[in-house]
Design an enzyme around this catalytic site. Structure first.
Site: not given
Ligand code: AMP
Length: 286
Positions: A37, A149, A187
């Site tokens: 993030h 991702k 997660r």
């Molecule tokens: P989330 O909080 O999991 O919904 O993710 C929010 C944003 O962060 C989304 O655009 C995801 O694709 C991105 N994201 C989550 N994990 C990663 C990672 N390991 N590398 C790059 N972006 C990520």
């Protein structure tokens, strides 16, 4: 740094920023922030005057048996990380305000929402597209940054933005990994030490597939099979899907010409993990 909970206040603030001639970069998240993030935030920070990060665990993208209730949440920790990352505004709306009583409008990106995760999480991308469209209207960004991702999610958002003529630049950002290769994810905190070890098979199998392609293998089925074997050898793993597909349409490939998307979803213990990589016939990949 400002924390805005109220949706009308967010909209007013965004309008004021725009009227002052400044640009807005937006990073939507579900919180419990990690280095992935933070990398997206840095990318946003570099590209606009004002950086807005939303933290919203979106009920519409979780199935009834999924982890909406137990999804990790820690606003104090997230706020400190955002402050350090130079975030200007955290937008942290309440679910009742995003989906008030009587709510009934949803966005469906038809083909791209099916296959891969869409087959195992019915309604997931409808929930994602809907909340992202709503957040776009509330935050009014000039650009928004999403991680590769969640490859299918990024494809769905790009399609929605094109199809609905939204005047927002979508920036895709490469997957950020732990030093041992595990793709960062909120997660990952669910994993115990043994599961964490098993989970390394995901990134290892992506590397293996890249090697196979480089050494001349072109048949998606054989690549998928090798990946399946690598992952299945690890304890506590249960594969949902392993798929070699077209990087844009996400449709099935009969043969790999130059490059392909390898996407996979695996349950490690009770935790569902996803990972992907663009595999190419050229040495080094991506
Ligand atoms: P989330 O909080 O999991 O919904 O993710 C929010 C944003 O962060 C989304 O655009 C995801 O694709 C991105 N994201 C989550 N994990 C990663 C990672 N390991 N590398 C790059 N972006 C990520």
């Amino acid at each position: 740094m400002e924390i805005i909970n109220d949706i009308h206040q967010m909209q007013k603030k965004a309008e004021a920023v725009r009227n002052s001639g400044k640009t807005i970069a937006f990073v939507p998240t579900m919180g419990y922030l990690h280095a992935g993030h933070l990398a997206l935030m840095r990318a946003g920070r570099q590209r606009a005057d004002v950086l807005v990060v939303s933290i919203f665990v979106n009920p519409a993208q979780f199935g009834p048996k999924e982890d909406f209730g137990s999804y990790p949440r820690d606003l104090d920790r997230d706020s400190a990380l955002c402050r350090e990352a130079g975030v200007d505004i955290i937008f942290h709306p309440a679910a009742e305000d995003i989906y008030p009583r009587g709510y009934q409008t949803y966005i469906e990106v038809e083909k791209l929402s099916h296959g891969l995760c869409g087959d195992f999480r019915p309604g997931h991308f409808r929930g994602v597209a809907t909340v992202v469209a709503k957040l776009f209207h509330l935050v009014k960004p000039h650009l928004a940054v999403f991680g590769q991702k969640d490859y299918q999610q990024l494809a769905v958002i790009r399609r929605m933005v094109a199809d609905l003529n939204l005047d927002i630049e979508i920036v895709g950002y490469p997957t950020v990994r732990e030093t041992d290769g595990l793709a960062m994810s909120s997660r990952n905190t669910y994993l115990n030490a043994a599961e964490r070890q098993s989970a390394l098979a995901l990134s290892r199998s992506l590397e293996q597939a890249q090697q196979m392609l480089q050494e001349g293998e072109r048949a998606p089925g054989r690549i998928e099979q090798a990946v399946r074997e690598t992952i299945s050898r690890e304890p506590a793993t249960e594969i949902e899907y392993v798929r070699v597909c077209h990087p844009d349409s996400l449709s099935e490939l009969k043969w790999v010409e130059n490059s392909a998307l390898l996407a996979l979803a695996v349950r490690v213990g009770k935790t569902r993990l996803i990972d992907n990589r663009i595999i190419t016939t050229k040495p080094g990949g991506e």
